[in-house]
Design an enzyme around this catalytic site. Sequence first.
Site, PDB file in Angstrom:
ATOM      1  N   GLN A   1       0.816  -1.221   0.000  1.00  0.00           N
ATOM      2  CA  GLN A   1       0.000   0.000   0.000  1.00  0.00           C
ATOM      3  C   GLN A   1       0.849   1.270   0.000  1.00  0.00           C
ATOM      4  O   GLN A   1       0.326   2.376   0.066  1.00  0.00           O
ATOM      5  CB  GLN A   1      -0.927   0.005   1.217  1.00  0.00           C
ATOM      6  CG  GLN A   1      -1.935  -1.134   1.182  1.00  0.00           C
ATOM      7  CD  GLN A   1      -2.723  -1.276   2.473  1.00  0.00           C
ATOM      8  OE1 GLN A   1      -2.623  -0.471   3.389  1.00  0.00           O
ATOM      9  NE2 GLN A   1      -3.524  -2.316   2.556  1.00  0.00           N
TER      10      GLN A   1
ATOM     11  N   HIS B   1      -1.173   0.465   5.519  1.00  0.00           N
ATOM     12  CA  HIS B   1      -1.810   1.557   6.273  1.00  0.00           C
ATOM     13  C   HIS B   1      -0.914   2.783   6.487  1.00  0.00           C
ATOM     14  O   HIS B   1      -0.588   3.152   7.608  1.00  0.00           O
ATOM     15  CB  HIS B   1      -2.331   1.049   7.633  1.00  0.00           C
ATOM     16  CG  HIS B   1      -3.364  -0.037   7.502  1.00  0.00           C
ATOM     17  ND1 HIS B   1      -4.067  -0.519   8.575  1.00  0.00           N
ATOM     18  CD2 HIS B   1      -3.826  -0.710   6.414  1.00  0.00           C
ATOM     19  CE1 HIS B   1      -4.912  -1.456   8.161  1.00  0.00           C
ATOM     20  NE2 HIS B   1      -4.766  -1.583   6.849  1.00  0.00           N
TER      21      HIS B   1
ATOM     22  N   GLU C   1     -15.585   4.748   8.240  1.00  0.00           N
ATOM     23  CA  GLU C   1     -16.273   5.836   8.929  1.00  0.00           C
ATOM     24  C   GLU C   1     -15.804   7.215   8.487  1.00  0.00           C
ATOM     25  O   GLU C   1     -14.686   7.388   8.002  1.00  0.00           O
ATOM     26  CB  GLU C   1     -16.110   5.691  10.445  1.00  0.00           C
ATOM     27  CG  GLU C   1     -14.687   5.602  10.919  1.00  0.00           C
ATOM     28  CD  GLU C   1     -14.595   5.342  12.435  1.00  0.00           C
ATOM     29  OE1 GLU C   1     -13.926   6.133  13.115  1.00  0.00           O
ATOM     30  OE2 GLU C   1     -15.195   4.368  12.932  1.00  0.00           O
TER      31      GLU C   1
ATOM     32  N   TYR D   1     -10.695   9.013  18.621  1.00  0.00           N
ATOM     33  CA  TYR D   1     -11.691   8.486  17.673  1.00  0.00           C
ATOM     34  C   TYR D   1     -11.806   6.962  17.720  1.00  0.00           C
ATOM     35  O   TYR D   1     -12.417   6.363  16.850  1.00  0.00           O
ATOM     36  CB  TYR D   1     -11.444   9.091  16.280  1.00  0.00           C
ATOM     37  CG  TYR D   1     -11.901  10.544  16.342  1.00  0.00           C
ATOM     38  CD1 TYR D   1     -13.215  10.886  16.071  1.00  0.00           C
ATOM     39  CD2 TYR D   1     -11.069  11.537  16.851  1.00  0.00           C
ATOM     40  CE1 TYR D   1     -13.681  12.180  16.245  1.00  0.00           C
ATOM     41  CE2 TYR D   1     -11.522  12.845  17.036  1.00  0.00           C
ATOM     42  CZ  TYR D   1     -12.829  13.147  16.737  1.00  0.00           C
ATOM     43  OH  TYR D   1     -13.309  14.420  16.939  1.00  0.00           O
TER      44      TYR D   1
ATOM     45  N   TYR E   1     -10.803  -9.298   9.117  1.00  0.00           N
ATOM     46  CA  TYR E   1     -11.137  -9.888   7.826  1.00  0.00           C
ATOM     47  C   TYR E   1     -11.508 -11.360   7.979  1.00  0.00           C
ATOM     48  O   TYR E   1     -12.271 -11.908   7.215  1.00  0.00           O
ATOM     49  CB  TYR E   1      -9.983  -9.707   6.837  1.00  0.00           C
ATOM     50  CG  TYR E   1      -9.852  -8.260   6.436  1.00  0.00           C
ATOM     51  CD1 TYR E   1     -10.781  -7.689   5.559  1.00  0.00           C
ATOM     52  CD2 TYR E   1      -8.859  -7.451   6.962  1.00  0.00           C
ATOM     53  CE1 TYR E   1     -10.699  -6.355   5.215  1.00  0.00           C
ATOM     54  CE2 TYR E   1      -8.765  -6.116   6.619  1.00  0.00           C
ATOM     55  CZ  TYR E   1      -9.682  -5.570   5.746  1.00  0.00           C
ATOM     56  OH  TYR E   1      -9.607  -4.255   5.417  1.00  0.00           O
TER      57      TYR E   1
HETATM   58 CA   LIG Z   1     -13.616   5.558  15.058  1.00  0.00          CA
END
Ligand SMILES: [Ca+2]
Length: 398
Positions: free
Chosen positions: A110, A175, A268, A278, A289
Amino acid sequence: MKAKLQFPSGGPAWARRFRHMVLLGGLLAVSGPPMAAQAQAADGLALKPSAGKARAEQVVGGLEHPWALAFLPGDAGILITEQPGRLRLLRNGELSAPLGGVPKVYARSQGGLLDVALAPDFSDSRRVYLGYAEQDERGRAGTAVGRGRLAADASAIEGFEVIFRQEPKLSSGAHFGVRLVFDRQGDLFIALGENNQRPTAQDLDKLQGKLVRLRADGSVPEDNPFVSQPPARPEIWSYGHRNQQGAALNPWTGELWTHEHGPRGGDEINIPRAGLNYGWPIATHGRNYSGMAIPEAQGSEVGGMEPPHYVWADSPAISGMAFYDADRHPEWRNSLFIGALKDRELIRLALDGDRIVAEERLLADLGARIRDVRVGPDGHVYVLTDAGKGGLFRISPE
Ligand SMILES: [Ca+2]
């Protein structure tokens, strides 16, 4: 206000946060009380999407995994990143050779050359910011951000300098985030991933899973929420994020909106506020997964952690974000566009203030993984498709 001031680390943080809320008073007065963004979160699950109609015209093809684009002023063209490490200029329908002066990137999995953004004073400074993955000598990778000047003939980035490094380096390929957005004060938000090292998103001494705010030169604003709380990193604006690949400034409020990939389920949207948590990986609507629960997860909503503004139970795998405030397509005004990689669609969310009141899915016929979405100065919506032979498409309502 009361709920916003609940803060897991207790006493001193309280005082700091309160001081910060006072400092932010002006901003909050303009954008409405902070609870407004929370109102929908209690029932914030995604609305049932409807199918909308839109037309896609290819502007250019032959791009290898394009990741992000930035419109230069006037008719100077569009900068486009390609994940393997190339930056190109599209001008008058012609795609340039790769620009020189771009940093070496870690292009596996990624990683790669990811976001591109222009300095707010680009017309004078010609400064271009790049977000990318880089590797250290031990073979671990992390996200970095740097800037340089676009040469007068646009053939290169000159004087590239790194202004931010995600520390420590922990990624073996996953990520990195990353999106770069300047706010109205000219500060730079850097939306990061947690390098697939889940618990680090809660560690304030690490830069994984954070939203960071810096001055345009890379220095730390004195009013960042953790500047006087070592070992917390002073760059941090908010924390508990998983992998953020979308961010945009709300043109009506001036606030930053971000989104992040959940694991299996739980993508989100957040409106991240200074110093707040958060949730990831303690609060999440997603599962692994494998279908197993996330080991650290305590539930979809956990006290002291901010619920998402909007959340998808099934992950579209979202990337790229753009608010629509142009005159060209009145039926799309007050919308938020988001690309979907797994669902291979363009998501349009209709807004009423900050509230998301409808979700529509566009471009199902194109069948492409959508990596980035932006609104051009011409009022058209543009998307980049993520493929070995990806392209830039201009999107209009049908
Ligand atoms: Ca969150």
